[in-house]
Motif scaffolding. Structure first.
Motif, PDB file in Angstrom:
ATOM      1  N   GLN A   1      80.191  51.122  41.859  1.00 40.56           N
ATOM      2  CA  GLN A   1      80.372  51.934  43.065  1.00 40.56           C
ATOM      3  C   GLN A   1      79.778  51.258  44.288  1.00 40.56           C
ATOM      4  N   GLN A   2      78.695  50.503  44.092  1.00 42.03           N
ATOM      5  CA  GLN A   2      78.035  49.822  45.197  1.00 42.03           C
ATOM      6  C   GLN A   2      78.525  48.384  45.397  1.00 42.03           C
ATOM      7  N   GLY A   3      79.484  47.937  44.585  1.00 39.53           N
ATOM      8  CA  GLY A   3      79.959  46.565  44.663  1.00 39.53           C
ATOM      9  C   GLY A   3      78.898  45.564  44.252  1.00 39.53           C
ATOM     10  N   ASN A   4      78.046  45.962  43.312  1.00 40.16           N
ATOM     11  CA  ASN A   4      76.922  45.142  42.871  1.00 40.16           C
ATOM     12  C   ASN A   4      77.215  44.603  41.476  1.00 40.16           C
ATOM     13  N   PRO A   5      77.272  43.272  41.294  1.00 40.82           N
ATOM     14  CA  PRO A   5      77.559  42.737  39.959  1.00 40.82           C
ATOM     15  C   PRO A   5      76.400  42.901  38.991  1.00 40.82           C
ATOM     16  N   GLY A   6      75.210  43.241  39.497  1.00 35.00           N
ATOM     17  CA  GLY A   6      74.044  43.353  38.629  1.00 35.00           C
ATOM     18  C   GLY A   6      73.496  41.980  38.278  1.00 35.00           C
ATOM     19  N   PRO A   7      72.271  41.920  37.784  1.00 40.58           N
ATOM     20  CA  PRO A   7      71.654  40.630  37.462  1.00 40.58           C
ATOM     21  C   PRO A   7      72.461  39.798  36.480  1.00 40.58           C
TER      22      PRO A   7
ATOM     23  N   VAL B   1      71.352  57.355  43.776  1.00 37.49           N
ATOM     24  CA  VAL B   1      70.874  56.431  42.749  1.00 37.49           C
ATOM     25  C   VAL B   1      71.833  55.236  42.687  1.00 37.49           C
ATOM     26  N   PHE B   2      71.288  54.041  42.817  1.00 37.12           N
ATOM     27  CA  PHE B   2      72.114  52.824  42.819  1.00 37.12           C
ATOM     28  C   PHE B   2      71.775  51.900  41.658  1.00 37.12           C
TER      29      PHE B   2
ATOM     30  N   VAL C   1      72.412  57.768  32.365  1.00 33.09           N
ATOM     31  CA  VAL C   1      73.541  57.514  33.263  1.00 33.09           C
ATOM     32  C   VAL C   1      74.157  56.168  32.895  1.00 33.09           C
ATOM     33  N   LEU C   2      75.382  55.958  33.338  1.00 35.15           N
ATOM     34  CA  LEU C   2      76.074  54.699  33.063  1.00 35.15           C
ATOM     35  C   LEU C   2      75.793  53.737  34.210  1.00 35.15           C
ATOM     36  N   LEU C   3      74.897  52.790  33.977  1.00 36.73           N
ATOM     37  CA  LEU C   3      74.495  51.848  35.013  1.00 36.73           C
ATOM     38  C   LEU C   3      75.688  51.090  35.575  1.00 36.73           C
ATOM     39  N   GLY C   4      76.594  50.653  34.705  1.00 39.14           N
ATOM     40  CA  GLY C   4      77.743  49.878  35.163  1.00 39.14           C
ATOM     41  C   GLY C   4      78.560  50.609  36.211  1.00 39.14           C
TER      42      GLY C   4
END
Length: 213
Positions: free
Chosen positions: A46-52, A165-166, A38-41
């Protein structure tokens, strides 16, 4: 036998660690696994999460943490020359080896090792060509223009988001989602029939929000 869907993106170091640790974490249990790229980005967006990697101090910590975890767990992990990077070429290469959105463990491992062993540039053109040659026997016919692989990636990502899945790695079994490397002991407990899941699973997530949002 329980069936596990393992959602992964090759850009994630935790996906590599979880991939390597899964057999040991579930040793002695009866289960099957399908690997779904899946495409993590897209999931993060979608969750408004910038990621680590989107938070500078957290990025530094994450890279130190995963490198230490690899050391502590005995899993070779070397940060690639550039990270984060756009993983689309790797995801599409993986799904060129699929007709239904799932890939086998050999394909998943080949791509993960390409990124997480050796400390090289994951998108280096010469290395990508070598990767394609290594996976050539796995490639499914009838997708010369790559349209099927692109469609499978969109479908996988959309379906994963719809399932809740987030982030990755994520493991789905019986409609339950377990997230992250540190979710593996909990996954094992569920597969072993731990009685907590009969009431604790739903009760733990039923807490009322204290802050609207």
């Amino acid at each position: 036998m329980k069936h596990i869907t393992f959602y992964l993106d090759f850009v994630s170091p935790y996906a590599w660690l979880a991939f390597e640790r899964l057999p040991q974490a579930l040793e002695g249990l009866s289960y099957s696994v399908e690997y779904r790229p899946v495409l993590l980005g897209a999931l993060l967006q979608q969750q408004g999460n910038p990621g680590p990697a989107g938070i500078a101090p957290k990025r530094d910590w994450t890279y130190r943490h995963v490198t230490w975890l690899g050391h502590a767990l005995g899993v070779p992990l070397h940060m690639p020359a550039r990270h984060p990077f756009k993983p689309l070429p790797l995801l599409r290469q993986a799904l060129a080896c699929s007709h239904d959105g799932s890939i086998n463990r050999f394909t998943a491992g080949t791509l993960l090792r390409h990124v997480w062993q050796g400390g090289h540039d994951a998108l280096d053109a010469t290395r990508l060509e070598q990767l394609a040659q290594a996976l050539a026997p796995q490639v499914q016919p009838g997708d010369d223009d790559g349209a099927r692989a692109k469609a499978l990636l969109r479908s996988n990502t959309d379906a994963a988001a719809a399932r809740g899945v987030f982030g990755v790695p994520a493991f789905e079994v019986d409609g339950k989602l377990f997230w992250g490397l540190d979710g593996l002991p909990m996954l094992r407990a569920y597969l072993e029939g731990d009685a907590w899941f009969a009431t604790g699973w739903d009760a733990a997530a039923s807490v009322e929000k204290g802050i609207p949002g």
